[in-house]
Every structure is written in structure tokens, then in C-alpha cells.
Motif scaffolding. Structure first.
Motif, PDB file in Angstrom:
ATOM      1  N   THR A   6       6.511  15.382   3.725  1.00 17.57           N
ATOM      2  CA  THR A   6       5.550  15.593   2.646  1.00 17.57           C
ATOM      3  C   THR A   6       4.803  16.915   2.872  1.00 17.57           C
ATOM      4  O   THR A   6       4.874  17.515   3.938  1.00 17.57           O
ATOM      5  CB  THR A   6       4.545  14.433   2.572  1.00 17.57           C
ATOM      6  N   SER A   7       4.076  17.342   1.850  1.00 14.44           N
ATOM      7  CA  SER A   7       3.426  18.652   1.893  1.00 14.44           C
ATOM      8  C   SER A   7       2.228  18.651   2.838  1.00 14.44           C
ATOM      9  O   SER A   7       1.661  17.606   3.172  1.00 14.44           O
ATOM     10  CB  SER A   7       2.964  19.045   0.491  1.00 14.44           C
ATOM     11  N   LYS A   8       1.836  19.853   3.263  1.00 14.79           N
ATOM     12  CA  LYS A   8       0.648  20.007   4.092  1.00 14.79           C
ATOM     13  C   LYS A   8      -0.602  19.518   3.352  1.00 14.79           C
ATOM     14  O   LYS A   8      -1.497  18.928   3.960  1.00 14.79           O
ATOM     15  CB  LYS A   8       0.456  21.470   4.493  1.00 14.79           C
ATOM     16  N   LEU A   9      -0.658  19.772   2.058  1.00  9.02           N
ATOM     17  CA  LEU A   9      -1.807  19.328   1.278  1.00  9.02           C
ATOM     18  C   LEU A   9      -1.866  17.808   1.230  1.00  9.02           C
ATOM     19  O   LEU A   9      -2.946  17.213   1.372  1.00  9.02           O
ATOM     20  CB  LEU A   9      -1.753  19.909  -0.133  1.00  9.02           C
ATOM     21  N   PHE A  10      -0.734  17.166   1.041  1.00  7.89           N
ATOM     22  CA  PHE A  10      -0.716  15.702   1.010  1.00  7.89           C
ATOM     23  C   PHE A  10      -1.187  15.144   2.342  1.00  7.89           C
ATOM     24  O   PHE A  10      -2.020  14.223   2.386  1.00  7.89           O
ATOM     25  CB  PHE A  10       0.696  15.187   0.697  1.00  7.89           C
ATOM     26  N   LYS A  11      -0.654  15.670   3.432  1.00  7.40           N
ATOM     27  CA  LYS A  11      -1.063  15.188   4.747  1.00  7.40           C
ATOM     28  C   LYS A  11      -2.568  15.356   4.926  1.00  7.40           C
ATOM     29  O   LYS A  11      -3.255  14.441   5.394  1.00  7.40           O
ATOM     30  CB  LYS A  11      -0.305  15.938   5.849  1.00  7.40           C
ATOM     31  N   GLY A  12      -3.092  16.505   4.538  1.00  8.51           N
ATOM     32  CA  GLY A  12      -4.525  16.739   4.673  1.00  8.51           C
ATOM     33  C   GLY A  12      -5.351  15.777   3.847  1.00  8.51           C
ATOM     34  O   GLY A  12      -6.367  15.247   4.312  1.00  8.51           O
ATOM     35  N   LEU A  13      -4.920  15.521   2.616  1.00  3.83           N
ATOM     36  CA  LEU A  13      -5.672  14.604   1.766  1.00  3.83           C
ATOM     37  C   LEU A  13      -5.583  13.167   2.264  1.00  3.83           C
ATOM     38  O   LEU A  13      -6.507  12.372   2.046  1.00  3.83           O
ATOM     39  CB  LEU A  13      -5.193  14.708   0.322  1.00  3.83           C
ATOM     40  N   MET A  14      -4.502  12.829   2.958  1.00  6.22           N
ATOM     41  CA  MET A  14      -4.444  11.523   3.609  1.00  6.22           C
ATOM     42  C   MET A  14      -5.492  11.435   4.719  1.00  6.22           C
ATOM     43  O   MET A  14      -6.178  10.421   4.874  1.00  6.22           O
ATOM     44  CB  MET A  14      -3.048  11.282   4.187  1.00  6.22           C
ATOM     45  N   TYR A  15      -5.635  12.511   5.460  1.00  2.00           N
ATOM     46  CA  TYR A  15      -6.674  12.532   6.493  1.00  2.00           C
ATOM     47  C   TYR A  15      -8.059  12.392   5.859  1.00  2.00           C
ATOM     48  O   TYR A  15      -8.942  11.724   6.411  1.00  2.00           O
ATOM     49  CB  TYR A  15      -6.606  13.835   7.289  1.00  2.00           C
ATOM     50  N   VAL A  16      -8.267  13.040   4.718  1.00  2.00           N
ATOM     51  CA  VAL A  16      -9.533  12.920   4.009  1.00  2.00           C
ATOM     52  C   VAL A  16      -9.825  11.466   3.663  1.00  2.00           C
ATOM     53  O   VAL A  16     -10.929  10.949   3.904  1.00  2.00           O
ATOM     54  CB  VAL A  16      -9.522  13.777   2.723  1.00  2.00           C
ATOM     55  N   GLU A  17      -8.836  10.793   3.108  1.00  2.00           N
ATOM     56  CA  GLU A  17      -9.084   9.435   2.622  1.00  2.00           C
ATOM     57  C   GLU A  17      -9.244   8.421   3.746  1.00  2.00           C
ATOM     58  O   GLU A  17     -10.014   7.464   3.608  1.00  2.00           O
ATOM     59  CB  GLU A  17      -7.972   9.003   1.660  1.00  2.00           C
ATOM     60  N   ALA A  73     -10.619   9.187   6.634  1.00  2.00           N
ATOM     61  CA  ALA A  73     -11.976   9.465   7.090  1.00  2.00           C
ATOM     62  C   ALA A  73     -13.007   8.931   6.105  1.00  2.00           C
ATOM     63  O   ALA A  73     -14.084   8.468   6.507  1.00  2.00           O
ATOM     64  CB  ALA A  73     -12.169  10.966   7.288  1.00  2.00           C
ATOM     65  N   ARG A  74     -12.702   8.970   4.833  1.00  2.00           N
ATOM     66  CA  ARG A  74     -13.616   8.450   3.817  1.00  2.00           C
ATOM     67  C   ARG A  74     -13.811   6.944   3.987  1.00  2.00           C
ATOM     68  O   ARG A  74     -14.880   6.404   3.683  1.00  2.00           O
ATOM     69  CB  ARG A  74     -13.036   8.765   2.435  1.00  2.00           C
ATOM     70  N   ALA A  75     -12.777   6.270   4.503  1.00  2.00           N
ATOM     71  CA  ALA A  75     -12.858   4.826   4.739  1.00  2.00           C
ATOM     72  C   ALA A  75     -13.458   4.518   6.101  1.00  2.00           C
ATOM     73  O   ALA A  75     -14.318   3.646   6.234  1.00  2.00           O
ATOM     74  CB  ALA A  75     -11.469   4.194   4.622  1.00  2.00           C
ATOM     75  N   TRP A  86     -10.368  18.509   7.707  1.00  2.00           N
ATOM     76  CA  TRP A  86     -10.109  17.478   6.693  1.00  2.00           C
ATOM     77  C   TRP A  86     -11.007  16.265   6.929  1.00  2.00           C
ATOM     78  O   TRP A  86     -11.526  15.671   5.973  1.00  2.00           O
ATOM     79  CB  TRP A  86      -8.642  17.047   6.741  1.00  2.00           C
ATOM     80  N   GLN A  87     -11.196  15.889   8.188  1.00  2.69           N
ATOM     81  CA  GLN A  87     -12.117  14.791   8.483  1.00  2.69           C
ATOM     82  C   GLN A  87     -13.528  15.129   7.998  1.00  2.69           C
ATOM     83  O   GLN A  87     -14.231  14.266   7.453  1.00  2.69           O
ATOM     84  CB  GLN A  87     -12.178  14.532   9.989  1.00  2.69           C
ATOM     85  N   GLY A  88     -13.940  16.383   8.209  1.00  2.00           N
ATOM     86  CA  GLY A  88     -15.262  16.797   7.764  1.00  2.00           C
ATOM     87  C   GLY A  88     -15.434  16.646   6.260  1.00  2.00           C
ATOM     88  O   GLY A  88     -16.507  16.254   5.777  1.00  2.00           O
ATOM     89  N   ALA A  89     -14.383  16.941   5.511  1.00  2.00           N
ATOM     90  CA  ALA A  89     -14.439  16.745   4.057  1.00  2.00           C
ATOM     91  C   ALA A  89     -14.494  15.264   3.715  1.00  2.00           C
ATOM     92  O   ALA A  89     -15.253  14.834   2.828  1.00  2.00           O
ATOM     93  CB  ALA A  89     -13.232  17.409   3.404  1.00  2.00           C
TER      94      ALA A  89
END
Length: 377
Positions: free
Chosen positions: A60-71, A73-75, A241-244
Motif C-alpha cells: 500500500t502507499s506511504k500515505l495510506f500507511k501514515g494515515l493508518m498510524y494516525v487512526e 493513535a487517534r484511538a 503521524w502519531q503526533g497528528a
């Protein structure tokens, strides 16, 4: 800011499905585990089913991986630390630097989250200066590596199936990477308790007393520390990404509280200062996401350098610290209780600010890049 719309349709659908699962299941369940400093083993299978154990290798894309890290961390930030270290430093290290035998032995179980690894680099007396000061030693003796030393702050150290231990080869002085199964005689891990944040993550002190491993447990691509630099650079960026993600969590909690809580006969959300804080938290989170989305583009193009990763990490965690503090303030007295979640985030934000290179060290990496002068010593 429509960053999710940059994903291809299949990745966007998977992102939305995973976000819904994390918010409905992981987020509420994490609070009690965080309070008790216990690890939710029952969640691992679900995380594995949703592919969170193989983000590094699934194409998967770098952006997808990053947004997975975001979500994640959001949880819960602790679980995002587990998922990030697992992918960036465990799966990534074995996939990039391991032998075919090591890949076949470990990657399937890691991908499914039926096995866990620990990344054992930091030592009791060496953190920021680990590259030059690392003391853990390894010597080759009769076809076996004998490892001695100590490690500290090692995530999953008490629950992992193996540790990726970095030790200095006594023969040539090079720092090398070794797979050390945690059931080996002489390996001892002790949980670090009473942390103010990342309380679900089982950090450990590790003692290595004449631990013997086969010669084949050396990662063939990790025969000097420079070989690990690309992965360490990427893992530093991952914390951005965690910070976001933690800022989005702070916004979610603060907004919901402001709409529900009433003082002086009206909702908090009607007060100007409360709206100003909500707007600033969301602005910080959006700026962090935009920075990280651009960083994902740079990664995809193969242009990411350590200074950029350090700037992303330091900036996003600085903004996270500020955003979470505003959210905690907005909740007043209730903001100091983990039962209202923001108190939980308040402690977690301090850890993000400190690990994967402290804020100050990452700032100096950026400073060295822009001035050409090193201020480390």
C-alpha cells in the motif's frame, strides 16, 4: 483538508473501515487497560485481521500507511506505538536486512500479529548518544554469538517472542543487529512500571547475561550501524503521524465535551475562548497532517533525508503537546482524569515529545542541516 481523498479508492475504503473499527472498539476498551498498565492481548488478532501487522510489506502507499498510524493513535497512542515499531523497526528491519531463512521464520507470524518482536537499541546509560556509546557486546565463539549487556525502555520487551538486539562486535568494533529469542537462557526482561504515559505499551529493562544464539541469528544486512539508518529515519518520521493522530483525538474529545457540558446556563461550545481553543487544536492537527502528507510524497519519491524526518517529528510532537494541553484545559477539573480520556492523552503526548529522539535532539539535527554546524557536542 481532504487528505484522505488523495488515497486510491480501495485504500480509502479500507481506511474508513479501519477507522470505524478503531473508534468503536479499540478506543473505549483502551482506557481500562491504560489505567491498569496492562496489555490487551485479545486485540492483537483483530489488528492482524485488518492488516495492521503488515503495513510495511503489503504494497500500500506511504500515505495510506501514515494515515493508518494516525487512526491507531487517534484511538490509543500506546497501541499506535506497538503498530508503528512493529512495522517500521521489526518487520521493516527483517524484511530489508534479514536472511531468507529469517524472513520465512518470522514474517508470517509478525504479519498476523501472532508473534511480536522488540527493538532493543537504547541502553540504561546511552540514549541520544547510542550510536557512539553503545556498550552491549557480542563475540563469536564456536559458531555461536555470545551477547552481554543491558537495554532500557524496550517496547514489548516482556511480551515479545524475540528481540532485535544491537550489540558491538568485539572483533571489529561494529554495531550489528541480532535476533535474540526471549526464551534463551540469560535473557531477562523486567517491566518498567508507573509511567505517566504509553501505559499499555510494556516497556522493559532487559539484561543479557552470556546469551548464546546461533551464528545465523545475525541479520546479514545489519553488519554495521549505518545499514539501519534508513529504517531509523523512517521510524522517526512515523512519530510525526502519531503526533497528528493524538491531536485529532484531543479535538474529538474536547469538541464532544464542549457540546455536552453546560456552565452558566449554556453549553461550553458557546463561549468564545472555548471556540478559540477548538479552532487552534484543529489548526495544529491540520498543519501536522499536511506536513506529514507532503513527507509521504517525499518518501514515495525516495527523497526523504534525516533532517526532514527530524523536523516532522519535532514539529508534530511540539504541536501535539500544545494541542493536548489546550484540550486538557478545556475540560477543567475533569481533564485530569483518564476516565475523560484527555488526561490519558496528556501523559501520552509527553512520551511522543521524548522518544525516537527527544525534541531537542531532533531540533539540533535540523539546525545542523540548515547551518552546516553541529551543536551536539
Amino acid at each position: 483538508m481532504y487528505i484522505v481523498d488523495l488515497l486510491p479508492a480501495a485504500e480509502r475504503d479500507r481506511y474508513l473501515d479501519t477507522r470505524a473499527f478503531l473508534q468503536s472498539t479499540v478506543r473505549p476498551a483502551s482506557i481500562d487497560y491504560w489505567n491498569r498498565e496492562e496489555f490487551p492481548f485479545g486485540m492483537l488478532a483483530e489488528l492482524g485481521k485488518r492488516g495492521l501487522g503488515q503495513l510495511q510489506t503489503d504494497g500500500t502507499s506511504k500515505l495510506f500507511k501514515g494515515l493508518m498510524y494516525v487512526e491507531v493513535a487517534r484511538a490509543d497512542v500506546s497501541l499506535s506505538a506497538l503498530v508503528g515499531i512493529h512495522n517500521e523497526l521489526i518487520v521493516g528491519m527483517i524484511d530489508a536486512l534479514g536472511s531468507e531463512e529469517q524472513k520465512q521464520r518470522w514474517l508470517p507470524g509478525l504479519a498476523a500479529f501472532t508473534q511480536l518482536g522488540a527493538f532493543a537499541l537504547t541502553e540504561p546509560e546511552h540514549g541520544s548518544d547510542i550510536a557512539g556509546g553503545l556498550e552491549t557486546s557480542a563475540r563469536l565463539e564456536n559458531g555461536e554469538w555470545v551477547i552481554n549487556g543491558a537495554k532500557r525502555w524496550i517496547g514489548s520487551g516482556t511480551i515479545a517472542d524475540f528481540a532485535l538486539v544491537w550489540a558491538r562486535d568485539q572483533a571489529d568494533g561494529q554495531i550489528k543487529g541480532f535476533i535474540v529469542e526471549t526464551d534463551r537462557p540469560g535473557y531477562r526482561a523486567t517491566k518498567i512500571a508507573n509511567k505517566i504515559g504509553l501505559r499499555i505499551m510494556q516497556n522493559a529493562d532487559i539484561a543479557l547475561d552470556n546469551v548464546r544464539i546461533p551464528e545465523s541469528n545475525l541479520l546479514p544486512g545489519a553488519t554495521d550501524f549505518a545499514k539501519a539508518n534508513d529504517l531509523l529515519r523512517d521510524s522517526r518520521a512515523w512519530v510525526g503521524w502519531q503526533g497528528a493522530g493524538i491531536q485529532l483525538a484531543a479535538f474529538d474529545i474536547a469538541r464532544a465535551y464542549a457540546l455536552e457540558r453546560r456552565q452558566f446556563g449554556k453549553e461550553l461550545a458557546r463561549f468564545q475562548l472555548v471556540q478559540q481553543q477548538l479552532a487552534e487544536i484543529l489548526g495544529n492537527a491540520s498543519a501536522s497532517l499536511a506536513l506529514m502528507a507532503q513527507l509521504a510524497r517525499i518518501q514515495t519519491d525516495g527523497k526523504l533525508e534525516m533532517a526532514q524526518a527530524a523536523m516532522a517529528k519535532s514539529t508534530c510532537t511540539r504541536l501535539a503537546r500544545s494541542s493536548v494541553a489546550m484540550g486538557r484545559s478545556l475540560l477543567g477539573g475533569n481533564g485530569i482524569s483518564a476516565d475523560y480520556e484527555i488526561g490519558k492523552l496528556f501523559g501520552d503526548a509527553e512520551i511522543l515529545y521524548t522518544y525516537e529522539g527527544s525534541y531537542e535532539i531532533n531540533s539540533l539535527i535540523v539546525g545542523r542541516a540548515v547551518t552546516g554546524k553541529s551543536a551536539f557536542v
